[in-house]
Scaffold this motif. Structure first.
Motif, mmCIF file in Angstrom:
data_model
loop_
_atom_site.group_PDB
_atom_site.id
_atom_site.type_symbol
_atom_site.label_atom_id
_atom_site.label_comp_id
_atom_site.label_asym_id
_atom_site.label_seq_id
_atom_site.Cartn_x
_atom_site.Cartn_y
_atom_site.Cartn_z
ATOM 1 N N GLU A 66 36.406 31.284 45.794
ATOM 2 C CA GLU A 66 37.719 31.588 45.237
ATOM 3 C C GLU A 66 37.641 32.534 44.054
ATOM 4 O O GLU A 66 38.515 33.371 43.863
ATOM 5 C CB GLU A 66 38.374 30.274 44.789
ATOM 6 N N GLY A 67 36.604 32.404 43.248
ATOM 7 C CA GLY A 67 36.487 33.236 42.049
ATOM 8 C C GLY A 67 37.201 32.617 40.868
ATOM 9 O O GLY A 67 38.076 31.775 41.021
ATOM 10 N N PRO A 68 36.864 33.029 39.670
ATOM 11 C CA PRO A 68 37.370 32.368 38.460
ATOM 12 C C PRO A 68 38.720 32.841 37.936
ATOM 13 O O PRO A 68 39.240 32.259 36.998
ATOM 14 C CB PRO A 68 36.276 32.656 37.427
ATOM 15 N N TYR A 69 39.307 33.894 38.502
ATOM 16 C CA TYR A 69 40.552 34.409 37.926
ATOM 17 C C TYR A 69 41.789 33.915 38.648
ATOM 18 O O TYR A 69 42.696 34.662 38.957
ATOM 19 C CB TYR A 69 40.541 35.942 37.941
ATOM 20 N N TYR A 70 41.827 32.653 38.916
ATOM 21 C CA TYR A 70 42.966 32.050 39.605
ATOM 22 C C TYR A 70 44.192 32.010 38.700
ATOM 23 O O TYR A 70 44.099 31.650 37.529
ATOM 24 C CB TYR A 70 42.595 30.636 40.040
ATOM 25 N N VAL A 119 39.813 46.287 36.962
ATOM 26 C CA VAL A 119 40.406 45.345 36.008
ATOM 27 C C VAL A 119 41.383 44.418 36.722
ATOM 28 O O VAL A 119 42.181 44.861 37.552
ATOM 29 C CB VAL A 119 41.130 46.103 34.884
ATOM 30 N N TYR A 120 41.326 43.126 36.391
ATOM 31 C CA TYR A 120 42.252 42.138 36.938
ATOM 32 C C TYR A 120 43.394 41.872 35.973
ATOM 33 O O TYR A 120 43.161 41.638 34.780
ATOM 34 C CB TYR A 120 41.533 40.817 37.209
ATOM 35 N N SER A 121 44.604 41.870 36.502
ATOM 36 C CA SER A 121 45.748 41.505 35.665
ATOM 37 C C SER A 121 45.622 40.051 35.247
ATOM 38 O O SER A 121 45.105 39.210 35.980
ATOM 39 C CB SER A 121 47.057 41.707 36.428
ATOM 40 N N GLY A 122 46.082 39.776 34.046
ATOM 41 C CA GLY A 122 45.958 38.427 33.504
ATOM 42 C C GLY A 122 44.632 38.199 32.811
ATOM 43 O O GLY A 122 44.489 37.243 32.045
ATOM 44 N N TYR A 123 43.667 39.085 33.047
ATOM 45 C CA TYR A 123 42.316 38.928 32.503
ATOM 46 C C TYR A 123 41.765 40.254 31.992
ATOM 47 O O TYR A 123 40.568 40.518 32.099
ATOM 48 C CB TYR A 123 41.382 38.361 33.571
ATOM 49 N N SER A 139 30.323 39.714 32.345
ATOM 50 C CA SER A 139 30.609 40.428 33.566
ATOM 51 C C SER A 139 31.031 39.496 34.674
ATOM 52 O O SER A 139 30.549 38.413 34.775
ATOM 53 C CB SER A 139 29.387 41.169 34.049
ATOM 54 N N PRO A 140 31.962 39.974 35.535
ATOM 55 C CA PRO A 140 32.427 39.127 36.627
ATOM 56 C C PRO A 140 31.289 38.711 37.541
ATOM 57 O O PRO A 140 30.393 39.476 37.796
ATOM 58 C CB PRO A 140 33.411 40.044 37.360
ATOM 59 N N SER A 141 31.379 37.505 38.047
ATOM 60 C CA SER A 141 30.327 37.019 38.926
ATOM 61 C C SER A 141 30.850 36.369 40.188
ATOM 62 O O SER A 141 30.091 36.096 41.093
ATOM 63 C CB SER A 141 29.461 36.000 38.191
ATOM 64 N N ASP A 142 32.136 36.066 40.239
ATOM 65 C CA ASP A 142 32.719 35.421 41.405
ATOM 66 C C ASP A 142 32.019 34.105 41.719
ATOM 67 O O ASP A 142 31.880 33.723 42.867
ATOM 68 C CB ASP A 142 32.646 36.318 42.637
ATOM 69 N N ALA A 143 31.552 33.423 40.709
ATOM 70 C CA ALA A 143 30.961 32.124 40.966
ATOM 71 C C ALA A 143 32.057 31.171 41.432
ATOM 72 O O ALA A 143 33.198 31.305 41.042
ATOM 73 C CB ALA A 143 30.311 31.586 39.696
ATOM 74 N N PRO A 144 31.719 30.193 42.265
ATOM 75 C CA PRO A 144 32.743 29.314 42.802
ATOM 76 C C PRO A 144 33.461 28.544 41.713
ATOM 77 O O PRO A 144 32.889 28.176 40.703
ATOM 78 C CB PRO A 144 31.955 28.355 43.705
ATOM 79 N N SER A 145 34.730 28.279 41.940
ATOM 80 C CA SER A 145 35.500 27.468 41.010
ATOM 81 C C SER A 145 35.901 26.192 41.708
ATOM 82 O O SER A 145 35.788 26.063 42.916
ATOM 83 C CB SER A 145 36.747 28.227 40.544
ATOM 84 N N GLY A 146 36.417 25.254 40.961
ATOM 85 C CA GLY A 146 36.843 23.991 41.530
ATOM 86 C C GLY A 146 38.230 24.122 42.135
ATOM 87 O O GLY A 146 38.773 25.192 42.288
ATOM 88 N N THR A 147 38.815 22.997 42.461
ATOM 89 C CA THR A 147 40.143 22.999 43.054
ATOM 90 C C THR A 147 41.155 23.527 42.070
ATOM 91 O O THR A 147 41.170 23.142 40.914
ATOM 92 C CB THR A 147 40.528 21.567 43.457
ATOM 93 N N GLY A 162 31.278 34.003 34.973
ATOM 94 C CA GLY A 162 30.076 33.259 35.276
ATOM 95 C C GLY A 162 30.318 31.914 35.881
ATOM 96 O O GLY A 162 29.433 31.097 35.943
ATOM 97 N N GLY A 163 31.509 31.602 36.345
ATOM 98 C CA GLY A 163 31.714 30.350 37.038
ATOM 99 C C GLY A 163 32.858 29.559 36.487
ATOM 100 O O GLY A 163 33.158 29.592 35.312
ATOM 101 N N GLY A 164 33.510 28.794 37.361
ATOM 102 C CA GLY A 164 34.625 27.984 36.953
ATOM 103 C C GLY A 164 35.876 28.812 36.748
ATOM 104 O O GLY A 164 35.840 30.027 36.660
ATOM 105 N N HIS A 165 36.991 28.110 36.689
ATOM 106 C CA HIS A 165 38.252 28.798 36.487
ATOM 107 C C HIS A 165 38.387 29.274 35.044
ATOM 108 O O HIS A 165 38.087 28.556 34.110
ATOM 109 C CB HIS A 165 39.413 27.862 36.822
#
Length: 315
Positions: A66-70, A119-123, A139-147, A162-165
């Motif tokens: 999912e990536g961290p920028y939810y 660049v991501y909006s909101g971030y 730097s972005p890493s697209d590490a998995p995030s939780g629910t 680096g991980g997590g939301h």
């Protein structure tokens, strides 16, 4: 996600296995609206060829991180461009039940991606856009995030720290949006061709939500049956890199083969079919893909990197 081998999920898994055993080229021809069901348009996607032929129904579209920028989707819209510069992109997706090939109608489809400069909006404070300036730390890493913690429909961010939301750092919401599939399972978005940032190839995030309710406030309830990413072939990315503002992006680009998130299984893994004038990509790109989902399952995210051939995680 590991499913317990029983109930609808077990039936679905056995159905897929039977077809695969029968032959990799087997096609489950199921009538949809009186016609032949179509899953992924056959044929190689290039700048000057059109996709043709039929769909198969023996595999699900690959789930990815999912990536961290939810961010909870608060933009119910088809045109997500806002004031962002870039090559016009029309993205048409079809959502079908991977077991029956029937279209999934009234589903909420989220997409979100970075700008032409990564660049991501909101971030914006956390993104490492490569527009010639000094990239911020992390730097972005697209590490998995939780629910996800918000109500659907929700998008799952790419890139990150680096991980997590990660909590948003600003109120911008460009290049994010949610729209409803029609009775044939189709949904279309207007946006721009994504750029790239450190550690990732060019991609778009996507979520599919079902069993919720469309209200005046948007989409409420239900569950997420698919979380994935959509990818672009190298030929198209190289063509875009010659066009401004992409040409000003100084960040070293990660290719599709080098990416640690792309599952390396073609259209099943989210590789888009593209159509554009190969000599004038700046005029616009049309992208499409049919996604097979399991409406009765929940796939908020995945905790496993799908690419086994990649040598290192994105950083």
């Amino acid at each position: 996600m590991t499913e317990t081998p029983k109930g609808p999920a077990h039936k679905r898994d056995l159905t897929r296995r039977r077809v695969v055993v029968a032959g990799g080229a087997a096609v489950a021809a199921v009538g949809v609206g009186g016609g032949l069901a179509m899953n992924a348009f056959a044929g190689e996607t290039t700048a000057d060829t059109e996709a043709t032929a039929s769909e198969t129904c023996y595999t699900l579209t690959t789930e990815t991180t999912e990536g961290p920028y939810y961010i909870d989707a608060d933009k119910i819209r088809q045109d997500i461009t806002e004031d962002q510069e870039g090559i016009p992109l029309t993205l048409k997706l079809k959502v079908i039940d991977a077991e029956t090939c029937k279209p999934v109608k009234n589903a909420a489809v989220d997409i979100w991606h970075c700008s032409a400069l990564g660049v991501y909006s909101g971030y914006e404070a956390m993104s490492n856009g490569g527009g010639g300036g000094t990239p911020p730390s992390g730097s972005p890493s697209d590490a998995p995030s939780g629910t996800p913690t918000g109500e659907p429909p929700s998008g799952a961010p790419s890139g990150g720290t680096g991980g997590g939301h990660s909590e948003p750092t600003d109120d911008e919401r460009y290049l994010r949006g949610t729209w409803k599939t029609d009775r044939h399972g189709y949904v279309t978005f207007k946006t721009v061709f994504p750029g790239w940032y450190q550690g990732r190839c060019v991609h778009i995030h996507v979520k599919v939500h079902v069993d919720g309710e469309w209200t005046d406030a948007g989409y409420e309830g239900g569950h997420t049956c698919h979380t994935g990413q959509l990818f672009f072939d190298e030929k198209s990315v190289l063509a875009s890199a010659a066009v401004s503002p992409y040409s000003t992006n100084t960040t070293t680009r990660t290719t599709l083969d080098e990416d640690t998130i792309y599952p390396d299984n073609g259209h099943e893994g989210g590789l888009l079919y593209l159509k554009y004038d190969k000599k004038h990509i700046a005029k616009g790109v049309h992208a499409h893909l049919t996604m097979g989902v399991a409406p009765d399952e929940t796939h908020d995210s995945t905790d496993t990197q799908p690419s086994t051939s990649a040598s290192a995680s994105a950083s």
